[in-house]
Design an enzyme around this catalytic site. Structure first.
Site, mmCIF file in Angstrom:
data_model
loop_
_atom_site.group_PDB
_atom_site.id
_atom_site.type_symbol
_atom_site.label_atom_id
_atom_site.label_comp_id
_atom_site.label_asym_id
_atom_site.label_seq_id
_atom_site.Cartn_x
_atom_site.Cartn_y
_atom_site.Cartn_z
ATOM 1 N N HIS A 38 -53.265 50.737 -30.958
ATOM 2 C CA HIS A 38 -55.074 51.032 -32.119
ATOM 3 C C HIS A 38 -55.186 49.851 -32.151
ATOM 4 O O HIS A 38 -54.036 49.164 -32.665
ATOM 5 C CB HIS A 38 -55.437 51.882 -32.074
ATOM 6 C CG HIS A 38 -54.812 51.775 -33.555
ATOM 7 N ND1 HIS A 38 -53.703 53.209 -34.227
ATOM 8 C CD2 HIS A 38 -54.838 51.877 -34.880
ATOM 9 C CE1 HIS A 38 -53.056 52.739 -34.857
ATOM 10 N NE2 HIS A 38 -53.933 52.021 -35.913
ATOM 11 N N HIS A 73 -56.586 45.713 -38.852
ATOM 12 C CA HIS A 73 -54.785 45.598 -38.385
ATOM 13 C C HIS A 73 -55.001 46.550 -37.049
ATOM 14 O O HIS A 73 -55.421 46.542 -36.380
ATOM 15 C CB HIS A 73 -53.690 46.519 -39.498
ATOM 16 C CG HIS A 73 -53.889 48.054 -38.680
ATOM 17 N ND1 HIS A 73 -55.382 48.700 -39.758
ATOM 18 C CD2 HIS A 73 -54.190 49.300 -37.968
ATOM 19 C CE1 HIS A 73 -55.320 49.997 -39.073
ATOM 20 N NE2 HIS A 73 -53.956 50.421 -37.949
ATOM 21 N N GLU A 105 -49.947 47.141 -37.807
ATOM 22 C CA GLU A 105 -48.840 48.119 -37.880
ATOM 23 C C GLU A 105 -47.575 49.240 -37.102
ATOM 24 O O GLU A 105 -48.547 48.761 -35.754
ATOM 25 C CB GLU A 105 -49.764 48.981 -38.280
ATOM 26 C CG GLU A 105 -49.765 50.959 -38.550
ATOM 27 C CD GLU A 105 -50.556 52.233 -38.399
ATOM 28 O OE1 GLU A 105 -51.988 51.435 -37.660
ATOM 29 O OE2 GLU A 105 -50.543 53.158 -38.843
#
Ligand SMILES: CC[C@@H](C(=O)O)C(=O)SCCNC(=O)CCNC(=O)[C@H](O)C(C)(C)COP(=O)(O)OP(=O)(O)OC[C@H]1O[C@@H](n2cnc3c(N)ncnc32)[C@H](O)[C@@H]1OP(=O)(O)O
Ligand SMILES: [Co+2]
Length: 134
Positions: free
Chosen positions: A7, A79, A130
């Site tokens: 994502h 992020h 991440e």
């Protein structure tokens, strides 16, 4: 080492308004808000077919996205999340080459019920990364 882009996360000042824009203006498949107090955020996931967008709104007093929104009051890209097959192996390799794994290095359970870790944005050209074990 990294796999799919899981994502892209966007920090927003108003989650309901942001989710409505993706649903009503862009015609996207928008999920339900999910409060994650242990991460200090409420999230909405948007399925884009080949990946996801994660909208993030601060939750609680010590949200990790509060300072970011203070600096970017209209919101902004916060992020990107890559999938890795083994998060502890990935983290160990990154520490070996001098990258900073945030927190105490222990993976936490993320929004998809899988272990996640974050890498310092200063070590990746100003982008917070991440890692999610999939
Ligand atoms: C929902 C669960 C999970 C999922 O499953 O998907 C999530 O996505 S949770 C998302 C929210 N959680 C996190 O962001 C956790 C990791 N973040 C942190 O630990 C901190 O936010 C941070 C990245 C270490 C920054 O914290 P801090 O050092 O206290 O803030 P500063 O404001 O002082 O920042 C220092 C420096 O870094 C720049 N910065 C901060 N955030 C970002 C960012 N997202 N992208 C790019 N750069 C960022 C900030 O601008 C400062 O730079 P300088 O001003 O040049 O010093
Ligand atoms: Co995320």
């Amino acid at each position: 080492m990294i796999g799919r882009l899981n994502h892209i996360a966007i920090a927003v000042p108003d989650l309901t308004a942001a989710a409505a824009k993706y649903r009503d203006l862009l015609g996207a498949h928008v999920g339900q808000p999910q409060a994650l107090p242990e991460h200090g955020v409420t999230v909405v996931f948007i399925d884009t077919g080949n990946s996801k967008v994660e909208l993030l709104e601060p939750l609680g007093e010590a949200s990790p996205i509060a300072a970011f929104l203070d600096k970017n009051p209209s919101g902004g890209m916060h992020h990107i999340c890559f999938e890795v097959p083994d998060i502890l192996v990935a983290a160990a390799r990154l520490v070996e080459v001098g990258a900073r794994v945030l927190g105490d290095g222990t993976p936490r359970i993320g929004a998809h019920g899988k272990p996640v870790l974050f890498l310092h944005p200063k070590d990746f050209d100003g982008t917070l990364i991440e890692l999610e074990e999939v």
